[in-house]
Motif scaffolding. Structure first.
Motif, short mmCIF file in Angstrom:
data_model
loop_
_atom_site.label_atom_id
_atom_site.label_comp_id
_atom_site.label_asym_id
_atom_site.label_seq_id
_atom_site.Cartn_x
_atom_site.Cartn_y
_atom_site.Cartn_z
N ARG A 1 4.26 13.99 -6.88
CA ARG A 1 3.72 15.36 -6.84
C ARG A 1 4.78 16.35 -6.39
O ARG A 1 4.82 17.48 -6.88
CB ARG A 1 2.52 15.43 -5.91
CG ARG A 1 1.26 14.90 -6.51
CD ARG A 1 0.06 15.17 -5.61
NE ARG A 1 -0.94 14.17 -5.87
CZ ARG A 1 -1.35 13.25 -5.01
NH1 ARG A 1 -0.85 13.22 -3.79
NH2 ARG A 1 -2.24 12.37 -5.35
N SER B 1 0.82 -1.23 0.00
CA SER B 1 0.00 0.00 0.00
C SER B 1 0.85 1.27 0.00
O SER B 1 0.54 2.23 0.69
CB SER B 1 -0.95 0.00 1.20
OG SER B 1 -1.86 -1.05 1.12
N TRP B 2 1.91 1.27 -0.75
CA TRP B 2 2.75 2.46 -0.85
C TRP B 2 2.29 3.39 -1.97
O TRP B 2 2.94 4.38 -2.28
CB TRP B 2 4.21 2.08 -1.12
CG TRP B 2 4.92 1.46 0.04
CD1 TRP B 2 4.42 1.20 1.27
CD2 TRP B 2 6.26 0.99 0.04
NE1 TRP B 2 5.36 0.60 2.05
CE2 TRP B 2 6.50 0.46 1.32
CE3 TRP B 2 7.26 0.97 -0.90
CZ2 TRP B 2 7.73 -0.07 1.67
CZ3 TRP B 2 8.48 0.43 -0.55
CH2 TRP B 2 8.72 -0.08 0.73
N LEU C 1 2.63 8.51 -5.01
CA LEU C 1 1.99 9.67 -5.64
C LEU C 1 2.42 10.98 -4.97
O LEU C 1 2.65 11.98 -5.65
CB LEU C 1 0.47 9.53 -5.58
CG LEU C 1 -0.12 8.47 -6.51
CD1 LEU C 1 -1.62 8.36 -6.27
CD2 LEU C 1 0.18 8.79 -7.95
N ALA C 2 2.57 10.98 -3.66
CA ALA C 2 3.04 12.18 -2.96
C ALA C 2 4.46 12.53 -3.39
O ALA C 2 4.79 13.70 -3.61
CB ALA C 2 2.98 11.98 -1.45
N ASP D 1 -0.05 5.66 -2.22
CA ASP D 1 -0.24 7.07 -1.83
C ASP D 1 1.10 7.77 -1.62
O ASP D 1 1.27 8.94 -1.98
CB ASP D 1 -1.09 7.16 -0.56
CG ASP D 1 -2.52 6.70 -0.79
OD1 ASP D 1 -2.98 6.78 -1.95
OD2 ASP D 1 -3.16 6.28 0.18
N ASP D 2 2.05 7.05 -1.03
CA ASP D 2 3.38 7.63 -0.81
C ASP D 2 4.09 7.89 -2.14
O ASP D 2 4.77 8.91 -2.30
CB ASP D 2 4.23 6.71 0.06
CG ASP D 2 3.68 6.55 1.46
OD1 ASP D 2 3.00 7.49 1.94
OD2 ASP D 2 3.91 5.49 2.07
#
Length: 82
Positions: free
Chosen positions: A39, A29-30, A35-36, A32-33
């Motif tokens: 960004r 589940s990385w 994508l951050a 989100d990390d």
């Protein structure tokens, strides 16, 4: 052959890292990390690429001016003098 196998293993590990935990029962589940990170990193990367493009453009203009100057000098030397 080794590099191909290592590349496939690294791609598989990266894929597993970004998968959500409930996808097929595994994953880190990385997503989100990642994508951050993207960004935050993409604007910096865009600035660096832009600076490199500007420097390449300036160098190209200097090279063209120098080539034009050398061509003019060569044509003056080739012209017969009276």
């Amino acid at each position: 052959m080794k590099s191909l196998i290592i590349g496939i293993v690294i791609l598989a590990a990266a894929t597993i890292a970004v998968l959500p935990k409930d996808a097929a029962g595994f994953g880190l589940s990385w997503g989100d990390d990642v994508l951050a990170f993207l960004r935050g990193g993409l604007p910096v990367l865009a600035v660096l690429i832009g600076l490199i493009a500007v420097f390449i453009g300036i160098a190209d203009m200097k090279d063209r001016a120098e080539a034009k100057k050398e061509k003019a000098e060569n044509s003056e030397e080739a012209a017969p003098k009276d």
